[in-house]
Scaffold this active site. Structure first.
Site, short mmCIF file in Angstrom:
data_model
loop_
_atom_site.label_atom_id
_atom_site.label_comp_id
_atom_site.label_asym_id
_atom_site.label_seq_id
_atom_site.Cartn_x
_atom_site.Cartn_y
_atom_site.Cartn_z
N TYR A 166 0.83 -1.21 0.00
CA TYR A 166 0.00 0.00 0.00
C TYR A 166 0.86 1.26 0.00
O TYR A 166 0.61 2.21 -0.74
CB TYR A 166 -0.89 -0.06 1.24
CG TYR A 166 -1.96 1.00 1.34
CD1 TYR A 166 -3.18 0.87 0.68
CD2 TYR A 166 -1.76 2.13 2.14
CE1 TYR A 166 -4.17 1.82 0.81
CE2 TYR A 166 -2.75 3.09 2.27
CZ TYR A 166 -3.95 2.93 1.60
OH TYR A 166 -4.92 3.89 1.73
N LYS A 170 0.87 4.02 -2.96
CA LYS A 170 0.38 5.37 -2.69
C LYS A 170 1.48 6.42 -2.87
O LYS A 170 1.19 7.57 -3.21
CB LYS A 170 -0.19 5.44 -1.27
CG LYS A 170 -1.50 4.67 -1.11
CD LYS A 170 -2.55 5.10 -2.11
CE LYS A 170 -3.92 4.60 -1.77
NZ LYS A 170 -4.92 4.94 -2.81
#
Length: 306
Positions: A166, A170
């Protein structure tokens, strides 16, 4: 103040069937936008398919007098991304606003994460962003107008435990948005990043009992402004968390110049190298990349002449 509306505009919202994406879709539609509500309908890990969430949001919009169409294509493939953009073009003949919000979560420590779980999250958050931006961007450039809002995260800015997939995705989204901002500037296309936080199903497993109000509706207005024709910024990152709206920027220290360096010199000058009392910021647009280089070159030239 006159209400900011989106009459005549067409928006794509990925991950629009639940949580933050649903709030974005409902807000834009309530102010006149025609909305493609894209949601594969999978579970939190990204597995499974359920057309229900996307169609339910479309029903809500239509029942309130708005216009919307559902898309259940996956952002995780180039074909899916193009199909999402094609839905907007085939249905409404244009695409003005692209909000990439689709996401999934697969938690594991850096020492234990599998290749499959790493790729599954990067495929949705980062490659998914590219898969929709790539076909949407030339459409917007040809039209001379566009608003792109990509979703990063506190985890993308600072990292976090057990979410390396993640965090990487991101962080990468920020680079994608910056390039879209730079290349889109001359065409009226603006691209920015939202760093949101809200209590949605993505917060499953986290104790939120002591949190202040963190509904998606607290984030949606910031995304709404970044999506509006009056948005005056590009290449920036906006934070919306628990009612706080702020911006995040990459800063540098002024640094230290020497005509030659040793390992010992770096150690000796470390405090000065890291001195953040006079931060330096290079805005992405119009020329942050080269401004960074020019700054260093100017320091070298100045020091060499003294």
């Amino acid at each position: 103040m006159t209400d900011l509306r989106y009459d005549g505009r067409v928006a794509v919202v990925t991950g629009g069937g639940r949580g933050l994406g649903r709030a974005y879709a409902l807000l834009l539609a309530s102010r006149g936008a025609k909305v493609v509500v894209n949601d594969l309908g999978g579970d939190l890990t990204g597995d499974g398919v359920d057309a229900g969430p996307a169609h339910e949001v479309v029903r809500e919009i239509v029942a309130a007098g708005g216009e919307a169409v559902a898309s259940t294509d996956s952002v995780a493939t180039p074909e899916g991304g193009r199909a999402i953009v094609d839905t907007a073009m085939d249905t409404y003949g244009r695409l003005d606003i692209l909000i990439h919000n689709a996401g999934n979560v697969r938690r594991a420590s850096l020492s234990e994460i599998s290749d499959e779980d790493f790729d599954a999250v990067v495929d949705v958050h980062l490659r998914g962003a590219f898969h929709v931006v790539r076909p949407a961007f030339p459409v917007m450039c040809d039209a001379g107008y566009g608003r792109i809002v990509l979703t990063s995260s506190i985890g993308g800015l600072y990292g976090n435990h057990d979410v390396v997939n993640y965090a990487v995705a991101k962080a990468g989204v920020i680079g994608l948005s910056n390039v879209a901002a730079i290349e889109g500037a001359e065409y009226g296309v603006r691209s920015n990043v939202i760093v949101p936080a809200a209590v949605t199903r993505m917060a499953e497993g986290i104790d939120t009992s002591a949190y202040p109000p963190m509904d998606p509706e607290l984030v949606a207005p910031t995304v709404g402004w970044l999506s509006h024709e009056t948005c005056s910024v590009t290449g920036e990152m906006f934070i919306a968390l628990a009612g706080r709206v702020a911006t995040a920027v990459l800063v540098e220290t002024p640094g230290v110049y020497r005509s030659s360096w040793t390992v010992e010199d770096v150690a000796a000058d470390l405090d000065a190298i890291r001195d953040r009392s006079h931060p330096v910021v290079f805005p992405v647009v119009p020329d942050g990349h080269n401004a960074h280089i020019r700054y260093s070159f100017a320091m070298a030239a100045q020091k060499a002449g003294t």
